[in-house]
Design a protein around this motif. Sequence first.
Motif, short mmCIF file in Angstrom:
data_model
loop_
_atom_site.label_atom_id
_atom_site.label_comp_id
_atom_site.label_asym_id
_atom_site.label_seq_id
_atom_site.Cartn_x
_atom_site.Cartn_y
_atom_site.Cartn_z
N ASP A 86 84.10 42.07 39.04
CA ASP A 86 85.18 41.18 39.46
C ASP A 86 84.92 40.57 40.84
N SER A 87 84.56 41.39 41.81
CA SER A 87 84.33 40.87 43.17
C SER A 87 83.12 39.95 43.20
N LEU A 88 82.06 40.31 42.50
CA LEU A 88 80.86 39.47 42.46
C LEU A 88 81.18 38.12 41.81
N ALA A 89 81.91 38.14 40.69
CA ALA A 89 82.26 36.91 40.00
C ALA A 89 83.07 35.98 40.91
N LYS A 90 84.01 36.55 41.63
CA LYS A 90 84.86 35.73 42.50
C LYS A 90 84.09 35.19 43.70
N GLU A 91 83.10 35.93 44.17
CA GLU A 91 82.26 35.45 45.27
C GLU A 91 81.39 34.28 44.82
N LEU A 92 80.98 34.28 43.55
CA LEU A 92 80.09 33.24 43.03
C LEU A 92 80.84 32.07 42.42
N ASN A 93 82.17 32.19 42.32
CA ASN A 93 82.96 31.24 41.55
C ASN A 93 83.02 29.84 42.16
N ASP A 94 82.66 29.70 43.45
CA ASP A 94 82.64 28.37 44.04
C ASP A 94 81.40 27.59 43.62
N GLU A 95 80.37 28.31 43.18
CA GLU A 95 79.13 27.66 42.77
C GLU A 95 78.92 27.63 41.26
N TYR A 96 79.61 28.49 40.54
CA TYR A 96 79.44 28.59 39.09
C TYR A 96 80.78 28.78 38.38
N LYS A 97 80.84 28.32 37.16
CA LYS A 97 81.78 28.89 36.22
C LYS A 97 81.15 30.21 35.79
N VAL A 98 81.85 31.31 35.95
CA VAL A 98 81.27 32.62 35.69
C VAL A 98 81.85 33.23 34.42
N VAL A 99 80.97 33.68 33.54
CA VAL A 99 81.39 34.37 32.32
C VAL A 99 80.92 35.83 32.41
N ILE A 100 81.84 36.76 32.42
CA ILE A 100 81.49 38.18 32.37
C ILE A 100 81.51 38.62 30.91
N VAL A 101 80.41 39.14 30.44
CA VAL A 101 80.27 39.54 29.03
C VAL A 101 80.25 41.06 28.92
N GLU A 102 81.06 41.58 28.00
CA GLU A 102 81.02 43.01 27.68
C GLU A 102 80.34 43.15 26.31
N PRO A 103 79.06 43.53 26.31
CA PRO A 103 78.36 43.70 25.02
C PRO A 103 79.07 44.73 24.15
N LEU A 104 78.75 44.74 22.88
CA LEU A 104 79.36 45.69 21.96
C LEU A 104 79.13 47.12 22.46
N GLY A 105 80.21 47.90 22.48
CA GLY A 105 80.16 49.26 22.99
C GLY A 105 80.58 49.38 24.44
N TYR A 106 80.84 48.25 25.09
CA TYR A 106 81.21 48.24 26.50
C TYR A 106 82.63 47.71 26.68
N GLY A 107 83.34 48.26 27.65
CA GLY A 107 84.66 47.75 28.00
C GLY A 107 85.58 47.67 26.80
N LEU A 108 86.17 46.49 26.61
CA LEU A 108 87.12 46.28 25.52
C LEU A 108 86.48 45.73 24.25
N SER A 109 85.16 45.57 24.27
CA SER A 109 84.47 45.14 23.05
C SER A 109 84.42 46.26 22.02
N ASP A 110 84.25 45.87 20.76
CA ASP A 110 84.19 46.85 19.67
C ASP A 110 82.96 47.74 19.79
N GLN A 111 83.12 48.96 19.28
CA GLN A 111 81.93 49.73 18.95
C GLN A 111 81.41 49.21 17.61
N THR A 112 80.16 49.50 17.30
CA THR A 112 79.57 48.90 16.11
C THR A 112 78.53 49.80 15.48
N ASP A 113 78.29 49.57 14.19
CA ASP A 113 77.19 50.23 13.49
C ASP A 113 75.96 49.33 13.43
N THR A 114 76.09 48.08 13.90
CA THR A 114 74.94 47.18 13.95
C THR A 114 73.94 47.73 14.95
N GLU A 115 72.68 47.86 14.54
CA GLU A 115 71.66 48.46 15.40
C GLU A 115 71.59 47.75 16.75
#
Length: 321
Positions: A86-115
């Motif tokens: 969060d802090s890093l994204a907000k520090e960079l937000n004046d130069e970029y549109k920032v997208v934070i991605v939570e890959p499968l198995g991380y944060g609020l993303s689904d767990q998966t059986d996909t390898e």
Amino acid sequence: MKKVIKLIGKVLLGFVILLIMFLVITSVWHHIMSKKDRERFSNAYGEYYTTENGDKINYTLYDSNSDKIAVLLPGFAYGSVHYTFDSLAKELNDEYKVVIVEPLGYGLSDQTDTERTVENYCSELHGLMNYLGYDKYTLIGHSMSGIYMTYYSNEYTSEVEALIGIDEYVPQMRDIKDTSPETQQTVWKISRCYIFLGLDRLMPTYDREFAKEKIPTLTDEEADLFAAMDKTIPTNKTQMSEIGLMPENVDKCYDMKIPENIPVLQVLSKDNCEMYPEYTKIHEDITANSQSRTVAIDGEHCLYFYNLDGLVNEIKNWEHE
């Protein structure tokens, strides 16, 4: 003498029984608390993209007036990628549109059986980029995501404007004993047992106080949720599947270099550069672009926690076309 040996045996048996009872209690407590925590943070933030296999990936867009896009990718075994960056994204937000991605198995993303192969990881990420309508972007990744960025930049070269590594893992690190995939597997299997038994909750490393200090943009409520997610999500089945495939994924990328037309900034931990004499060189060797830069700054591996200002300064002052 026999009485003494018998007494010692009884004491040891009693100790073992008490230890087992203690671990059963902490394990049950951990699973009860994890269930409650999941209810607390289930809809805390972000939006969702559904993969071709039906799994949902959580992402957060920090919008701005900039035309440049930066995509933040985590290292291994995060609880909440969103809060962590969060802090890093907000520090960079004046130069970029920032997208934070939570890959499968991380944060609020689904767990998966996909390898959790490098191909599937990158295909899912590319699907998200298509969904968002981005065809040019910079990937910014920490630690293990360096492997995925290496593969991704070779697979989708025309779309990657630049790569920024935050003490990232590069394929040649497999040759360093302490950082080999097999060593990482052992470390995280032990960590899995430690977390499963509830011992991590007794020694909260990433607690509310840590979050408030290291991620100063978080509110009190967000800091509490960060701590709850850190005690609940890491080393879940999807993440353990990922670490199980780490040797195979690293081997697939071992002979890869970042395509020459893609500039690379690598901000390394000075601690790691001093610990491993070959560390700087193997990072430099992965890129041949003349605008690439490799620099070491003070701070531990998670530089966004331990030297956020230094990290942001290097990113913002890096000049490349």
